[in-house]
Every structure is written in C-alpha cells, then in structure tokens.
Scaffold this motif. Structure first.
Motif, PDB file in Angstrom:
ATOM      1  N   SER A  48      63.813  95.741  23.059  1.00 22.81           N
ATOM      2  CA  SER A  48      62.843  95.525  24.122  1.00 22.81           C
ATOM      3  C   SER A  48      62.042  94.267  23.848  1.00 22.81           C
ATOM      4  O   SER A  48      61.627  93.556  24.756  1.00 22.81           O
ATOM      5  CB  SER A  48      61.898  96.728  24.240  1.00 22.81           C
ATOM      6  OG  SER A  48      61.209  96.933  23.023  1.00 22.81           O
ATOM      7  N   ASP A  63      54.719  95.435  33.284  1.00 21.86           N
ATOM      8  CA  ASP A  63      56.183  95.457  33.273  1.00 21.86           C
ATOM      9  C   ASP A  63      56.725  94.522  32.189  1.00 21.86           C
ATOM     10  O   ASP A  63      56.157  93.454  31.923  1.00 21.86           O
ATOM     11  CB  ASP A  63      56.752  95.004  34.618  1.00 21.86           C
ATOM     12  CG  ASP A  63      56.558  96.036  35.709  1.00 21.86           C
ATOM     13  OD1 ASP A  63      56.478  97.226  35.376  1.00 21.86           O
ATOM     14  OD2 ASP A  63      56.474  95.653  36.892  1.00 21.86           O
ATOM     15  N   LYS A 122      58.863  91.627  30.850  1.00 21.05           N
ATOM     16  CA  LYS A 122      59.285  90.391  31.509  1.00 21.05           C
ATOM     17  C   LYS A 122      60.611  89.868  30.961  1.00 21.05           C
ATOM     18  O   LYS A 122      61.304  89.104  31.624  1.00 21.05           O
ATOM     19  CB  LYS A 122      58.212  89.302  31.333  1.00 21.05           C
ATOM     20  CG  LYS A 122      56.804  89.712  31.748  1.00 21.05           C
ATOM     21  CD  LYS A 122      56.708  90.122  33.196  1.00 21.05           C
ATOM     22  CE  LYS A 122      55.275  90.339  33.662  1.00 21.05           C
ATOM     23  NZ  LYS A 122      54.548  91.392  32.926  1.00 21.05           N
ATOM     24  N   PHE A 139      63.830  90.626  27.564  1.00 17.21           N
ATOM     25  CA  PHE A 139      64.339  91.429  26.454  1.00 17.21           C
ATOM     26  C   PHE A 139      64.972  90.499  25.430  1.00 17.21           C
ATOM     27  O   PHE A 139      65.256  89.336  25.717  1.00 17.21           O
ATOM     28  CB  PHE A 139      65.335  92.473  26.955  1.00 17.21           C
ATOM     29  CG  PHE A 139      64.711  93.481  27.879  1.00 17.21           C
ATOM     30  CD1 PHE A 139      64.046  94.586  27.373  1.00 17.21           C
ATOM     31  CD2 PHE A 139      64.747  93.306  29.243  1.00 17.21           C
ATOM     32  CE1 PHE A 139      63.429  95.500  28.209  1.00 17.21           C
ATOM     33  CE2 PHE A 139      64.134  94.215  30.101  1.00 17.21           C
ATOM     34  CZ  PHE A 139      63.480  95.313  29.581  1.00 17.21           C
ATOM     35  N   ARG A 150      64.029  89.939  32.520  1.00 15.30           N
ATOM     36  CA  ARG A 150      64.116  91.274  33.129  1.00 15.30           C
ATOM     37  C   ARG A 150      64.752  91.173  34.509  1.00 15.30           C
ATOM     38  O   ARG A 150      65.482  92.074  34.942  1.00 15.30           O
ATOM     39  CB  ARG A 150      62.703  91.863  33.250  1.00 15.30           C
ATOM     40  CG  ARG A 150      62.594  93.140  34.109  1.00 15.30           C
ATOM     41  CD  ARG A 150      63.087  94.347  33.361  1.00 15.30           C
ATOM     42  NE  ARG A 150      62.946  95.567  34.138  1.00 15.30           N
ATOM     43  CZ  ARG A 150      61.843  96.311  34.185  1.00 15.30           C
ATOM     44  NH1 ARG A 150      60.758  95.932  33.522  1.00 15.30           N
ATOM     45  NH2 ARG A 150      61.814  97.427  34.895  1.00 15.30           N
ATOM     46  N   LYS A 207      65.818  94.299  38.976  1.00 13.78           N
ATOM     47  CA  LYS A 207      65.216  94.568  37.684  1.00 13.78           C
ATOM     48  C   LYS A 207      66.299  95.128  36.762  1.00 13.78           C
ATOM     49  O   LYS A 207      66.994  96.070  37.137  1.00 13.78           O
ATOM     50  CB  LYS A 207      64.078  95.582  37.815  1.00 13.78           C
ATOM     51  CG  LYS A 207      62.841  95.083  38.542  1.00 13.78           C
ATOM     52  CD  LYS A 207      61.772  96.168  38.553  1.00 13.78           C
ATOM     53  CE  LYS A 207      60.518  95.715  39.278  1.00 13.78           C
ATOM     54  NZ  LYS A 207      59.464  96.778  39.252  1.00 13.78           N
ATOM     55  N   ASP A 247      67.004  96.596  32.933  1.00 17.57           N
ATOM     56  CA  ASP A 247      66.395  97.093  31.702  1.00 17.57           C
ATOM     57  C   ASP A 247      67.466  97.694  30.799  1.00 17.57           C
ATOM     58  O   ASP A 247      67.981  98.789  31.071  1.00 17.57           O
ATOM     59  CB  ASP A 247      65.334  98.142  32.035  1.00 17.57           C
ATOM     60  CG  ASP A 247      64.580  98.621  30.797  1.00 17.57           C
ATOM     61  OD1 ASP A 247      65.001  98.282  29.676  1.00 17.57           O
ATOM     62  OD2 ASP A 247      63.572  99.339  30.961  1.00 17.57           O
TER      63      ASP A 247
END
Length: 302
Positions: A9, A84, A86, A88, A201, A209, A211
């Motif tokens: 992350s 949120d 932004k 990774f 992201r 988005k 993730d």
C-alpha cells in the motif's frame, strides 16, 4: 524461489499524500553510487558505476526524471478524497537462480556473483532485461484487475514509474546482523537486483480506482443492467509473473521453485508439505524439513 511481487500500500512514505517522499527514497541508490564514484580510483570501476545509475521507466520510456514522476502521480487524483490512497508501491524481487539465469544470458558465463563482475555493456543488457520483465509484470497487474471491458488492457493503461535497484543492505532484523557477522547498513553480497514501482491509484484516464490491496479477489457486481467486476488476486499476480518470467527468458523452473509448490510449503498441511519434499529432493531440503518441524510444533501448541 519465484519472482516475488508484493503490491504494498505504501513504501517509505504514506500513500494518501504526495509521492515525493517515496520518489526521494528511490533516489538513494544513485546518491550512494555517486559517493562510490568519488572514492573509486579505478577508471574501469568508475565507468561501471556511472552505468549503474538509474532513472525511472514507464511502459514505453526508460529515462524519466524525478520531477516528472512526482508531478504525474500527484496530479492523477481526480475524484479522490483526502483520506483515499493516491498511489501504491509494488516491489518485485528475484531469486539467486533467476538472477544468475539472466546474467548468463548476457555473459554466457555461470560464475557471475555480483554486478561488479559485469562490464558496462553487460550491465546495461542485464538491466534492460529487468526493465523488460517489469513491464510485463505491470501488464499482468493491469490484467489482474479484470477491467478489460472498461479499457484496462495492459500496463500502458496505468500510470506507473519503475526503478531498478541492484543493492540491498542488512537490517537489524537480519540473522547475519543478529549473529554478529554483519552490521546494519552493510551491503549484502551477491546479486541483489530488485524493482520498485510507483503506480497511481487511478488509471491514465482517471476514470477507474485501482486498489491491489483490496480483500476482494474477483467479485461481480451490477449497477442497473451494467455488470462489472472488482478485485485483485495477489496470488494470481505472482503466478502470472512467474509464467511471464519463464516464457520471456526461457527459464526451466524446477518444481521446488514454482509458486504453487512454495505456496503449499508455506500454507499447506504437514502431509502436503511432506509429499512435496519427498518428491523434490534438493540442496535446500533440510531447510524446508526444519521449517516443517517448526510448523508442526507451532500447531501442537495452538
């Protein structure tokens, strides 16, 4: 072992603000190489060190600077809130055998134990192979979101920047430091190449988005009559990357190095682990047997 792909992350910084701290962290190896150059008396070694300095790369470019990286990632945040993520920070690491295989492809030698054993030309070729592989891994990253129907086809649909590093240092948690054979901050011997990625992201269109740390692996949903999928299967990404490495570099991977095998050794039952070890003798078998004994003991204590 197979290539290990971890979709962190964040790395060296929080990922809900600017990526500048992470980008600065990834400049550390160039700064260390500059210091090595200052202290080096051999012209051949200085030339090699100059070759080793890295800029960032993308799916198509190989010479991207720090300012462009930070500006691009920090601007690609349409409709993301303050809390949120932004960006990774995936990392890709390689086994000693995999690195030896790549080095042998550019040198036709099997006794290369360090990047310092390479000529500047050989190093460049080796480094380019790592970048080529990283691009395939990021193609797999895009594919693994299952959004092809939304236009997410490959790595060119992502906003990402990668950087190859060739050195690692010992940390206080390493057994070599704990037993007194090395100090924190010492360089680790051998081939230590690995790759850091900063990936936004949002996709390049800023419509999706993405993730990679989500708990969902493959979930089908609907908005009205429009079906769509969400999720990211981290194990599948590792498996895809293993397959890409083997195909791209014609690597005949031993059974014990395969992700499926390693996953059983890590998470399988004692019976499954015993079966793997009995059918896959190797110089490392004693290590796995010891791991198995520890796992059995731990289970008895639970």
């Amino acid at each position: 072992m197979m290539p290990i792909s971890k979709p962190h992350s964040s790395f060296a910084s929080k990922n809900k603000d600017s990526c500048i701290k992470l980008a600065q962290y990834l400049e550390k190896e160039n700064e260390e190489i500059d210091q090595m150059i200052k202290n080096e008396v051999s012209k051949n070694r200085r030339d090699l060190l100059e070759t080793m300095k890295q800029n960032f790369f993308t799916s198509i470019e190989t010479n991207v600077g720090f300012i462009e990286v930070v500006g691009s990632i920090d601007k690609n945040i349409s409709k993301l809130g303050k809390k949120d993520a932004k960006f990774f920070a995936p990392t890709i690491s390689f086994s000693k055998n995999e690195q030896q295989h790549l080095v042998s492809k550019v040198t036709n030698k099997g006794d290369i134990n360090s990047v310092f054993d390479l000529t500047p030309k050989e190093f460049t070729q080796y480094n380019n192979l790592l970048i080529q592989y990283a691009r395939e891994a990021m193609d797999n990253y895009a594919t693994n979101f299952n959004r092809r129907h939304k236009g997410l086809v490959d790595g060119s649909d992502l906003l990402y920047f990668g950087k190859v590093e060739h050195f690692r240092k010992y940390k206080g948690i390493d057994k070599e430091v704990k037993n007194g054979n090395s100090k924190t901050g010492d360089y680790k011997p051998g081939l230590q190449s690995h790759i850091h990625i900063i990936v936004s992201r949002k996709d390049v269109t800023q419509k999706m988005k993405l993730d990679p740390t989500t708990k969902e692996r493959f979930t089908k949903r609907k908005i009205g009559d429009n079906p769509y999928t969400v999720g990211f299967n981290r194990n599948n990404w590792i498996k895809l990357n293993e397959e890409s490495f083997d195909k791209l570099f014609k690597y005949n991977r031993p059974k014990l190095e395969r992700f499926e095998t390693q996953n059983i050794l890590k998470n399988g039952s004692p019976h499954e682990i015993d079966k793997i070890l009995m059918s896959s003798p190797s110089p490392n078998q004693n290590d796995y047997q010891e791991d198995l004994r520890k796992k059995k003991k731990k289970r008895r204590l639970l």
